[in-house]
Design an enzyme around this catalytic site. Structure first.
Site, PDB file in Angstrom:
ATOM      1  N   CYS A  23       0.818  -1.217   0.000  1.00  0.00           N
ATOM      2  CA  CYS A  23       0.000   0.000   0.000  1.00  0.00           C
ATOM      3  C   CYS A  23       0.845   1.258   0.000  1.00  0.00           C
ATOM      4  O   CYS A  23       0.472   2.276  -0.575  1.00  0.00           O
ATOM      5  CB  CYS A  23      -0.912   0.012   1.215  1.00  0.00           C
ATOM      6  N   CYS A  43      -5.303  -2.945 -17.954  1.00  0.00           N
ATOM      7  CA  CYS A  43      -6.678  -2.869 -17.459  1.00  0.00           C
ATOM      8  C   CYS A  43      -6.897  -1.408 -17.093  1.00  0.00           C
ATOM      9  O   CYS A  43      -6.228  -0.530 -17.648  1.00  0.00           O
ATOM     10  CB  CYS A  43      -6.882  -3.800 -16.268  1.00  0.00           C
TER      11      CYS A  43
END
Ligand SMILES: [Zn+2]
Length: 373
Positions: free
Chosen positions: A186, A331
């Site tokens: 993260c 994507c």
């Protein structure tokens, strides 16, 4: 493991559910669950398991709480900053439910201690953000025959997988290319704060079902969640007979530490920025581009000449990628395409590349007319 009068009040809403009832609640009380990683995933998972009356709850983490954790790690409050996560988290869980036993493990999991730590529990939830830990925990769970609920998050997307020793594939069957796995942590990639809340709560749901025997679990199915599209999808997977840990002739009989690249990025996967890809596309020999988004996303806007294979269809359609193609997967934001790279590696497609930041990054820095939904 009979319930006390107070416990019958505390768990009344469970007891009212015929599918759980006293027998299910007593099973929860007898259960021993280890939560690996007291972070964004482990926080909601541990809170809900404590609230649900999971009798023994282990919380394993060697880090301390940082201010930047509080955006998503709801186990901690501001006063816990700088405290060890395992201890601060165990206190919070004990305050939520004093009837359960909470054990803080302030250690870093490695090959030397993993068997001893996991062996004391019936069920393991992995929410660690280290790829090497994810494989280590999987391998230990297979060797020890412990069910495992493993979750991972990346920016706006998450995935969830349940391993059961008696059925279905293990994590390494799905992603055999350890330590090449899809998720930067993260701190490197950023993450929507509520995202691990969704995935961690799903982990707790799977755990409660495994303990009580309710419903059907995500065994043999990889659940994918896209928070931006608010879309759940799943990839069906099967046990690989040649899996090095759960296959017919395992070569990994003891959990081992995996060497990790220093930046935590898969070693078999090339990383392309939007600018890198633009440069590649100016050359004569154009790379094969594979867009793994869903049909509606693809139809809204895509790069010219791409092969369109939604991620869920990729395992069945890998043969459409010609040998030696070194495909570039894309994507919307780079999470699904990183999974596509792993599936390609699994199928021995060499040198797959991931468009980092996805087509959103492309639209932001190369072509603002591309419509990305
Ligand atoms: Zn396996």
């Amino acid at each position: 493991m009979a319930l006390s009068a107070d416990e019958r009040v505390r768990y009344q809403r469970h007891l009212t559910l015929a599918e759980i009832g006293s027998a299910g609640q007593e099973r929860l009380k007898a259960a021993r669950v280890l939560v690996v990683g007291a972070g964004g995933l482990g926080s909601p998972a541990a809170l809900y398991l404590a609230a649900a009356g999971c009798g023994t709850l282990g919380l394993l983490d060697c880090d301390r709480v940082e201010l930047s954790n509080l955006q998503r790690q709801v186990l901690f409050d501001t006063a816990a900053v700088a405290r060890p996560k395992a201890l601060a988290g165990a206190e919070r869980l004990g305050a939520l439910n004093p009837d359960i036993t909470v054990i803080a493990h302030e250690v870093e999991l490695d090959a030397a201690n993993v068997r001893g730590l996991l062996g004391g529990y019936d069920l393991v939830l992995d929410g660690s953000d280290r790829l090497a830990t994810r494989y280590l925990v999987n391998d230990a769970c297979v060797v020890l025959r412990r069910p495992l609920v493993s979750a991972a998050i990346h920016r706006f997307e998450g995935q969830l997988f349940t391993y059961r020793p008696d059925a279905g594939p293990c994590y390494r069957c799905v992603f055999p290319a350890a330590p090449e796995a899809p998720v930067a942590n993260c701190a490197e990639a950023g993450v929507l704060g509520v995202l691990p809340g969704v995935l961690g709560t799903l982990q707790a749901t799977e755990a409660i079902k495994l303990i009580t025997g309710l419903g059907s679990t995500l065994t043999g199915r990889l659940l994918l969640y896209d928070a931006l599209e608010m879309r759940f999808s799943e990839l069906r997977t099967t046990r690989r007979p040649d899996c090095p840990v759960c296959g017919a002739h395992p070569t990994l009989r003891e959990p081992k530490d995996s060497p990790m690249p220093s930046d935590g990025v898969p070693t078999g996967v090339r990383r392309l920025s939007a600018a890198d890809l633009a440069q590649l596309l100016r050359q004569d020999a154009k790379p094969l581009l594979v867009d793994v988004r869903e049909a509606d996303e693809y139809e809204a806007g895509h790069l010219p000449g791409v092969l369109h294979i939604p991620l869920g269809e990729l395992p069945a359609r890998l043969a459409e990628i010609p040998p030696g193609a070194a495909p570039v997967f894309m994507c919307r934001s780079g999470g699904r395409s990183l999974n596509a790279c792993l599936l390609a590696l699994r199928a021995n497609i060499a040198s797959p590349a991931n468009l980092e930041g996805g087509l959103r990054a492309w639209a932001a820095s190369i072509d603002p007319t591309l419509k990305v939904i």
